[in-house]
Scaffold this active site. Sequence first.
Site, mmCIF file in Angstrom:
data_model
loop_
_atom_site.group_PDB
_atom_site.id
_atom_site.type_symbol
_atom_site.label_atom_id
_atom_site.label_comp_id
_atom_site.label_asym_id
_atom_site.label_seq_id
_atom_site.Cartn_x
_atom_site.Cartn_y
_atom_site.Cartn_z
ATOM 1 N N ILE A 140 0.835 -1.203 0.000
ATOM 2 C CA ILE A 140 0.000 0.000 0.000
ATOM 3 C C ILE A 140 0.867 1.250 0.000
ATOM 4 O O ILE A 140 0.625 2.210 -0.727
ATOM 5 C CB ILE A 140 -0.933 0.015 1.228
ATOM 6 C CG1 ILE A 140 -1.899 -1.162 1.180
ATOM 7 C CG2 ILE A 140 -1.710 1.323 1.297
ATOM 8 C CD1 ILE A 140 -2.750 -1.298 2.420
ATOM 9 N N GLY A 141 1.888 1.268 0.846
ATOM 10 C CA GLY A 141 2.758 2.433 0.938
ATOM 11 C C GLY A 141 4.053 2.057 1.618
ATOM 12 O O GLY A 141 4.192 0.976 2.197
ATOM 13 N N GLY A 144 10.604 5.626 5.189
ATOM 14 C CA GLY A 144 11.882 5.348 5.814
ATOM 15 C C GLY A 144 11.788 4.414 7.003
ATOM 16 O O GLY A 144 12.764 3.778 7.376
ATOM 17 N N VAL A 148 3.770 -0.725 4.414
ATOM 18 C CA VAL A 148 2.382 -1.067 4.714
ATOM 19 C C VAL A 148 1.854 -1.983 3.624
ATOM 20 O O VAL A 148 1.985 -1.691 2.432
ATOM 21 C CB VAL A 148 1.502 0.194 4.830
ATOM 22 C CG1 VAL A 148 0.084 -0.192 5.223
ATOM 23 C CG2 VAL A 148 2.083 1.155 5.848
ATOM 24 N N ASP A 257 1.860 14.270 14.912
ATOM 25 C CA ASP A 257 2.063 14.253 13.460
ATOM 26 C C ASP A 257 0.725 14.274 12.730
ATOM 27 O O ASP A 257 0.493 13.509 11.797
ATOM 28 C CB ASP A 257 2.871 13.021 13.050
ATOM 29 C CG ASP A 257 3.497 13.165 11.660
ATOM 30 O OD1 ASP A 257 3.688 14.322 11.223
ATOM 31 O OD2 ASP A 257 3.780 12.141 11.021
#
Length: 431
Positions: A140-141, A144, A148, A257
């Site tokens: 998915i992604g 660093g 995922v 974040d």
Amino acid sequence: MHYSDRQLQRMLQQDDGDLLASAPDFQHLESCPKCQQRLAKLSGDTWRDDNSLDFVRQALLGQPHVEGEDDFWQDSPESAGRFGGSVTQSITVQIGPSGDWEDESQRRHQVQAINTDFLEPALYPDLLGRLGRYDVEHVIGAGGFGIVLKAHDSDLRRVVALKVLAPHLKSSAAARQRFAREAQTAAAIVHEHVIPIFDVVNTDDHCYLVMQYIAGESLQERVDRQGPLPIEDVLRIAMQAASGLDAAHQQGVVHRDVKPANILLEESVDRVLISDFGLARTADDANLTRSGVITGTPHYMSPEQASGSIVDDRSDLFSLGSVMYFMCTGRPPFRAPQIVAVLNRICNHAHRPISQIQPQIPAPVSDLIDKLLSKDPAKRFRSAAAARVAIAQVLADYQSGKLAADVRLAERYQSVQRGVLQTLSTAGIVG
């Protein structure tokens, strides 16, 4: 030769284009400790001296910061290219459907670019591999800190998302500690607007989280695709995000974040879920707290984060205001081509009023955002719960038509503005 303070200050104040465009000899800046130190000093006394130079070097010179993985995490591949390639990119958990890429060939190309050698062989030819009891469908992604994956739980027969600690970090005690902290932090927050954590696996070979798979897209993707959102959507998304943050704050957790990429929009119902508590710290987490360390994503962090100061719940409210600004305008409130300049603007400069960018935004909406973006935490809302109530009230007023007069006035202003520009263009006064 050395750059004058005026030249260095001009570099910090650049808003668009290349920060170093005004530097006739960047090679000198790259190799001159004196100019580097002056640039760090001029970036503002709001930064601690022991960290400012490190971050200036990261941002401008591409030199690595050696404090550890927990210090600073970049927010996007585009920014990584502009801000200096050595700055570590954060893991962006964009839990979306298999259509995240434009087509299957693009997805396969992306998968090939990500190292998935840690996976066991797949049981079926159309799958990427296997991790424990999970059959991995695709990536998915990645960033660093980890990768995922979309996967199927073969025991419970459900689709899940796996957030796997990057293989090159699994031998790092600090990385494992941070990863375990994220799991414990997120798992303690049970709320409809926070992505639930089902399990955490931490063995000698692998370290990963098992999360609910959310079919949809991130807020970042939504705005990138559609541009600035309708006012009702801005308020609805912000209200749900504030509700999720309130749940986290009640558990003593500051997210640290909050950004568009970490706000997920569930498909069909458009439910908002907050993800990635990787930078969150519980209020009493003394063992992992170091004074003067900057954590977060530059464009959406609060002034207290940018200065390396102690943060509390109200820091997340500033970030929420930055996200609302982004939804209204399509861009973050503080922009500059280098990290150090972004931090300087967050700490020392007021954001550009939304009315100058999107005059149709009703005054109560821009007032909400201005309050959230106050430099002084005491001038923001006292809590995420208070912010949610205020946003809900403005949303109710908007839906009932009480803000219609403001919108009509703004639309008339825009129409007049377009007419004036057209007249000037016809007359050859402006291009």
